[in-house]
Write a protein that holds these residues in place. Structure first.
Motif, PDB file in Angstrom:
ATOM      1  N   ASN A 302     -13.022 -50.117 -11.245  1.00  0.00           N
ATOM      2  CA  ASN A 302     -13.132 -49.563 -12.634  1.00  0.00           C
ATOM      3  C   ASN A 302     -11.933 -50.141 -13.630  1.00  0.00           C
ATOM      4  O   ASN A 302     -12.102 -50.861 -14.726  1.00  0.00           O
ATOM      5  CB  ASN A 302     -13.529 -48.037 -12.836  1.00  0.00           C
ATOM      6  N   GLU A 303     -10.687 -50.139 -12.970  1.00  0.00           N
ATOM      7  CA  GLU A 303      -9.453 -50.438 -13.636  1.00  0.00           C
ATOM      8  C   GLU A 303      -9.522 -52.176 -14.041  1.00  0.00           C
ATOM      9  O   GLU A 303      -9.290 -52.337 -14.809  1.00  0.00           O
ATOM     10  CB  GLU A 303      -8.264 -49.937 -13.008  1.00  0.00           C
ATOM     11  N   PHE A 304     -10.123 -52.624 -12.792  1.00  0.00           N
ATOM     12  CA  PHE A 304     -10.006 -54.259 -12.858  1.00  0.00           C
ATOM     13  C   PHE A 304     -10.806 -54.659 -13.901  1.00  0.00           C
ATOM     14  O   PHE A 304     -10.625 -55.556 -14.688  1.00  0.00           O
ATOM     15  CB  PHE A 304     -10.382 -54.628 -11.547  1.00  0.00           C
ATOM     16  N   LYS A 305     -12.143 -53.976 -14.169  1.00  0.00           N
ATOM     17  CA  LYS A 305     -12.958 -54.379 -15.090  1.00  0.00           C
ATOM     18  C   LYS A 305     -12.354 -54.133 -16.276  1.00  0.00           C
ATOM     19  O   LYS A 305     -12.713 -55.036 -17.253  1.00  0.00           O
ATOM     20  CB  LYS A 305     -14.279 -53.407 -14.780  1.00  0.00           C
ATOM     21  N   ARG A 306     -11.902 -53.048 -16.415  1.00  0.00           N
ATOM     22  CA  ARG A 306     -11.305 -52.706 -17.887  1.00  0.00           C
ATOM     23  C   ARG A 306     -10.320 -53.668 -18.328  1.00  0.00           C
ATOM     24  O   ARG A 306     -10.263 -54.205 -19.596  1.00  0.00           O
ATOM     25  CB  ARG A 306     -10.878 -51.533 -17.903  1.00  0.00           C
ATOM     26  N   ILE A 307      -9.362 -53.934 -17.584  1.00  0.00           N
ATOM     27  CA  ILE A 307      -8.223 -54.685 -17.895  1.00  0.00           C
ATOM     28  C   ILE A 307      -8.485 -56.465 -17.667  1.00  0.00           C
ATOM     29  O   ILE A 307      -7.555 -57.180 -17.848  1.00  0.00           O
ATOM     30  CB  ILE A 307      -6.841 -54.530 -17.185  1.00  0.00           C
ATOM     31  N   GLY A 308      -9.864 -56.723 -17.071  1.00  0.00           N
ATOM     32  CA  GLY A 308     -10.089 -58.028 -17.129  1.00  0.00           C
ATOM     33  C   GLY A 308      -9.594 -58.697 -15.928  1.00  0.00           C
ATOM     34  O   GLY A 308      -9.579 -60.115 -15.889  1.00  0.00           O
ATOM     35  N   LEU A 309      -9.659 -58.425 -14.677  1.00  0.00           N
ATOM     36  CA  LEU A 309      -9.312 -58.938 -13.472  1.00  0.00           C
ATOM     37  C   LEU A 309     -10.537 -58.872 -12.532  1.00  0.00           C
ATOM     38  O   LEU A 309     -10.971 -57.850 -12.012  1.00  0.00           O
ATOM     39  CB  LEU A 309      -8.211 -58.054 -12.888  1.00  0.00           C
ATOM     40  N   PRO A 310     -10.918 -60.374 -12.331  1.00  0.00           N
ATOM     41  CA  PRO A 310     -12.117 -60.553 -11.585  1.00  0.00           C
ATOM     42  C   PRO A 310     -12.035 -59.964 -10.022  1.00  0.00           C
ATOM     43  O   PRO A 310     -10.863 -60.079  -9.368  1.00  0.00           O
ATOM     44  CB  PRO A 310     -12.369 -61.857 -11.684  1.00  0.00           C
ATOM     45  N   CYS A 311     -12.839 -59.182  -9.395  1.00  0.00           N
ATOM     46  CA  CYS A 311     -12.889 -58.792  -8.217  1.00  0.00           C
ATOM     47  C   CYS A 311     -14.353 -58.238  -7.622  1.00  0.00           C
ATOM     48  O   CYS A 311     -14.945 -57.460  -8.354  1.00  0.00           O
ATOM     49  CB  CYS A 311     -11.875 -57.447  -8.089  1.00  0.00           C
ATOM     50  N   PHE A 312     -14.868 -58.942  -6.851  1.00  0.00           N
ATOM     51  CA  PHE A 312     -15.909 -58.712  -5.939  1.00  0.00           C
ATOM     52  C   PHE A 312     -15.893 -57.073  -5.315  1.00  0.00           C
ATOM     53  O   PHE A 312     -14.736 -56.664  -5.196  1.00  0.00           O
ATOM     54  CB  PHE A 312     -16.296 -59.632  -5.140  1.00  0.00           C
ATOM     55  N   GLU A 313     -16.967 -56.576  -5.071  1.00  0.00           N
ATOM     56  CA  GLU A 313     -16.972 -55.083  -4.585  1.00  0.00           C
ATOM     57  C   GLU A 313     -16.914 -55.105  -3.133  1.00  0.00           C
ATOM     58  O   GLU A 313     -17.895 -55.556  -2.655  1.00  0.00           O
ATOM     59  CB  GLU A 313     -17.912 -54.287  -5.299  1.00  0.00           C
ATOM     60  N   PRO A 314     -15.770 -54.629  -2.827  1.00  0.00           N
ATOM     61  CA  PRO A 314     -15.715 -54.515  -1.166  1.00  0.00           C
ATOM     62  C   PRO A 314     -16.338 -53.258  -0.750  1.00  0.00           C
ATOM     63  O   PRO A 314     -16.246 -52.131  -1.535  1.00  0.00           O
ATOM     64  CB  PRO A 314     -14.229 -54.590  -0.747  1.00  0.00           C
ATOM     65  N   TYR A 315     -16.864 -53.300   0.619  1.00  0.00           N
ATOM     66  CA  TYR A 315     -17.591 -51.965   1.149  1.00  0.00           C
ATOM     67  C   TYR A 315     -17.001 -51.562   2.194  1.00  0.00           C
ATOM     68  O   TYR A 315     -17.621 -50.523   2.883  1.00  0.00           O
ATOM     69  CB  TYR A 315     -18.961 -52.116   1.189  1.00  0.00           C
ATOM     70  N   GLY A 316     -15.841 -51.878   2.663  1.00  0.00           N
ATOM     71  CA  GLY A 316     -15.196 -51.650   3.924  1.00  0.00           C
ATOM     72  C   GLY A 316     -13.727 -51.448   3.943  1.00  0.00           C
ATOM     73  O   GLY A 316     -13.111 -52.220   2.983  1.00  0.00           O
ATOM     74  N   ALA A 317     -12.974 -51.224   4.815  1.00  0.00           N
ATOM     75  CA  ALA A 317     -11.362 -51.000   4.807  1.00  0.00           C
ATOM     76  C   ALA A 317     -10.853 -50.157   3.874  1.00  0.00           C
ATOM     77  O   ALA A 317     -11.572 -49.449   3.190  1.00  0.00           O
ATOM     78  CB  ALA A 317     -10.845 -52.386   5.044  1.00  0.00           C
ATOM     79  N   PHE A 318      -9.616 -50.725   3.583  1.00  0.00           N
ATOM     80  CA  PHE A 318      -9.148 -50.140   2.204  1.00  0.00           C
ATOM     81  C   PHE A 318      -8.280 -50.923   1.552  1.00  0.00           C
ATOM     82  O   PHE A 318      -6.983 -50.640   1.014  1.00  0.00           O
ATOM     83  CB  PHE A 318      -8.364 -48.735   2.421  1.00  0.00           C
ATOM     84  N   TYR A 319      -8.850 -52.428   1.198  1.00  0.00           N
ATOM     85  CA  TYR A 319      -8.267 -52.989   0.281  1.00  0.00           C
ATOM     86  C   TYR A 319      -9.380 -53.789  -0.767  1.00  0.00           C
ATOM     87  O   TYR A 319     -10.516 -53.541  -0.529  1.00  0.00           O
ATOM     88  CB  TYR A 319      -8.042 -54.153   1.108  1.00  0.00           C
ATOM     89  N   VAL A 320      -8.513 -54.250  -1.951  1.00  0.00           N
ATOM     90  CA  VAL A 320      -9.333 -54.975  -2.649  1.00  0.00           C
ATOM     91  C   VAL A 320      -8.571 -56.467  -2.781  1.00  0.00           C
ATOM     92  O   VAL A 320      -7.577 -56.389  -2.619  1.00  0.00           O
ATOM     93  CB  VAL A 320      -9.499 -54.287  -4.158  1.00  0.00           C
ATOM     94  N   PHE A 321      -9.527 -57.417  -3.191  1.00  0.00           N
ATOM     95  CA  PHE A 321      -8.905 -58.593  -3.137  1.00  0.00           C
ATOM     96  C   PHE A 321      -9.245 -59.268  -4.489  1.00  0.00           C
ATOM     97  O   PHE A 321     -10.101 -60.245  -4.490  1.00  0.00           O
ATOM     98  CB  PHE A 321      -9.638 -59.267  -1.949  1.00  0.00           C
ATOM     99  N   PRO A 322      -8.749 -59.064  -5.378  1.00  0.00           N
ATOM    100  CA  PRO A 322      -8.774 -59.598  -6.763  1.00  0.00           C
ATOM    101  C   PRO A 322      -8.589 -60.904  -6.915  1.00  0.00           C
ATOM    102  O   PRO A 322      -7.630 -61.418  -6.158  1.00  0.00           O
ATOM    103  CB  PRO A 322      -8.014 -58.494  -7.969  1.00  0.00           C
ATOM    104  N   CYS A 323      -9.256 -61.656  -7.698  1.00  0.00           N
ATOM    105  CA  CYS A 323      -9.019 -63.087  -8.228  1.00  0.00           C
ATOM    106  C   CYS A 323      -7.899 -63.452  -9.158  1.00  0.00           C
ATOM    107  O   CYS A 323      -8.136 -62.658 -10.395  1.00  0.00           O
ATOM    108  CB  CYS A 323     -10.234 -63.849  -8.390  1.00  0.00           C
ATOM    109  N   ILE A 324      -6.821 -64.231  -8.862  1.00  0.00           N
ATOM    110  CA  ILE A 324      -5.977 -64.261 -10.159  1.00  0.00           C
ATOM    111  C   ILE A 324      -5.825 -65.868 -10.492  1.00  0.00           C
ATOM    112  O   ILE A 324      -5.222 -66.214 -11.179  1.00  0.00           O
ATOM    113  CB  ILE A 324      -4.426 -63.911  -9.668  1.00  0.00           C
TER     114      ILE A 324
END
Length: 385
Positions: A302-324
């Motif tokens: 939700n924070e990435f969406k608010r600040i405009g940082l693209p990130c696909f939704e991950p469904y496992g582990a405990f990491y996110v992998f946003p695109c810069i």
């Protein structure tokens, strides 16, 4: 003097994760979201069992394969979660973390020149361990448009007469991607057709947020072609206990144990007794931690969406992998500047393979308070870009 260091070792790059971990230790006031280590303490009843084992003087070697009681509990766990039966005496053995199991599996199965297919971005150990086993690593680039899942077509493109093993790293570190049953069925068909073996690293299997984790060993004909690797570090918050396990065909397990026998002897005895308790009575602990991770996962997305940082939704582990990529910087430059200017440490995507360029890995194995402060710093940094 002769060069004391082997060229093969010199040519292997050190871990990109540890590089930033070391820098952040020297940066006062820095927040690190870089290390994949649960912020939870090992549940008390598990620690208590470890303490009790010491009080009872259980400080001896176990068998090379590990405590029979623990191997039996591992067998029961896999049977109730995946519906697959393993002989605890012949098809399961206990390792010093999942990382040792990866190393042993490759060394036991590889002849010089054999090719190992390694999907990337992925955990940092697969490629170096393949090289140390005298294999030729062949990289398969996972793509965001496929939600970083591995496709059967991508495997077929890379298979040659020398291909022996496919590494299956799901749920994935660093992307958080998972493989659904239908994805695995297509991969399994290729594996059977091309007569391959699989090393399936399922250390994050319990940390799946959209349904239940499915192991490829549960599919027809795959148990006999797969080394299933798992452990206690992530799901049970037992990183420092250094305990994992491998399950697979007896002929392969026998050779893996042989290497383990000469290099390690056995996994830590205290940790093994604690792990028996974890498997017997730890389901509610895992459920609680998984719910907390899921809450943090949703918060970050939700924070990435608010600040405009693209990130696909991950469904496992405990990491996110946003695109810069939109910032026109390399992953390394982005992370270096973020640490220097905002005292926030994350890991460049290139630490997990060259195809991780344009991404960063953020771990949410940290408290919500830390994540909120981190997002404020990230937003400040991005706003200046």
């Amino acid at each position: 003097m002769k060069n004391p260091i082997g060229k093969k070792i010199v040519d292997i790059k050190p871990s990109g994760i540890r590089k930033f971990f070391d820098i952040v230790q020297e940066t006062e006031g820095a927040i690190s979201l870089g290390v994949g280590e649960p912020d939870f303490d090992t549940p008390w009843h598990i620690r208590d069992e470890g303490i009790y084992s010491l009080e009872k003087g259980r400080t001896f070697y176990t068998s090379n394969s590990g405590l029979k009681e623990l191997r039996t509990e591992v067998s029961e766990y896999i049977k109730r979660t995946q519906g697959v039966s393993y002989d605890p005496l012949k098809e399961i053995f206990i390792t010093v973390g999942g990382s040792e199991a990866i190393d042993l599996a490759l060394r036991a199965m590889i002849d010089p020149g054999d090719e190992v297919l390694i999907p990337q971005p992925s955990y940092v150990s697969y490629e170096p361990c393949a090289i140390l086993a005298d294999a030729t690593p062949v990289i398969i680039e996972l793509k965001e448009e496929n939600q970083f899942r591995l496709t059967a077509e991508e495997v077929l493109e890379k298979v040659t007469d020398k291909t022996k093993i496919l590494v299956l790293p799901f749920p994935n570190n660093p992307t958080g991607a998972v493989m659904e049953k239908e994805d695995l069925e297509k991969i399994a068909a290729v594996v059977r057709e091309k007569d391959l073996y699989i090393i399936s690293d399922e250390i994050y299997g319990e940390l799946t947020y959209n349904g239940k984790h499915v192991s490829i060993v549960s599919l027809p004909g795959m148990k006999e072609r797969t080394i299933l690797i798992n452990g206690f570090s992530k799901a049970y918050a037992m990183t420092g206990w250094r305990l994992g396990y491998a399950c697979g065909p007896e002929e392969i397990m026998t050779q893996m144990v042989k290497i383990h026998q000469f290099a390690i002897m056995c996994a830590p005895t205290t940790s093994q007794y604690a792990a028996v308790e974890a498997l017997k009575n730890g389901d509610e602990d895992v459920k609680m931690m998984r719910e907390q991770y899921n809450h943090r996962r949703r918060y970050l997305l939700n924070e990435f969406k608010r600040i405009g940082l693209p990130c696909f939704e991950p469904y496992g582990a405990f990491y996110v992998f946003p695109c810069i990529k939109k910032f026109g910087m390399t992953s390394d430059d982005f992370c270096t500047r973020l640490l220097k200017e905002e005292k926030l440490a994350v890991v460049p995507g290139t630490a997990f393979g060259d195809c991780g360029e344009g991404y960063i890995r953020i771990s949410y194995a940290y408290s919500l308070d830390n994540l909120k402060t981190a997002m404020e710093r990230l937003e400040n940094f991005i706003s200046r870009l």
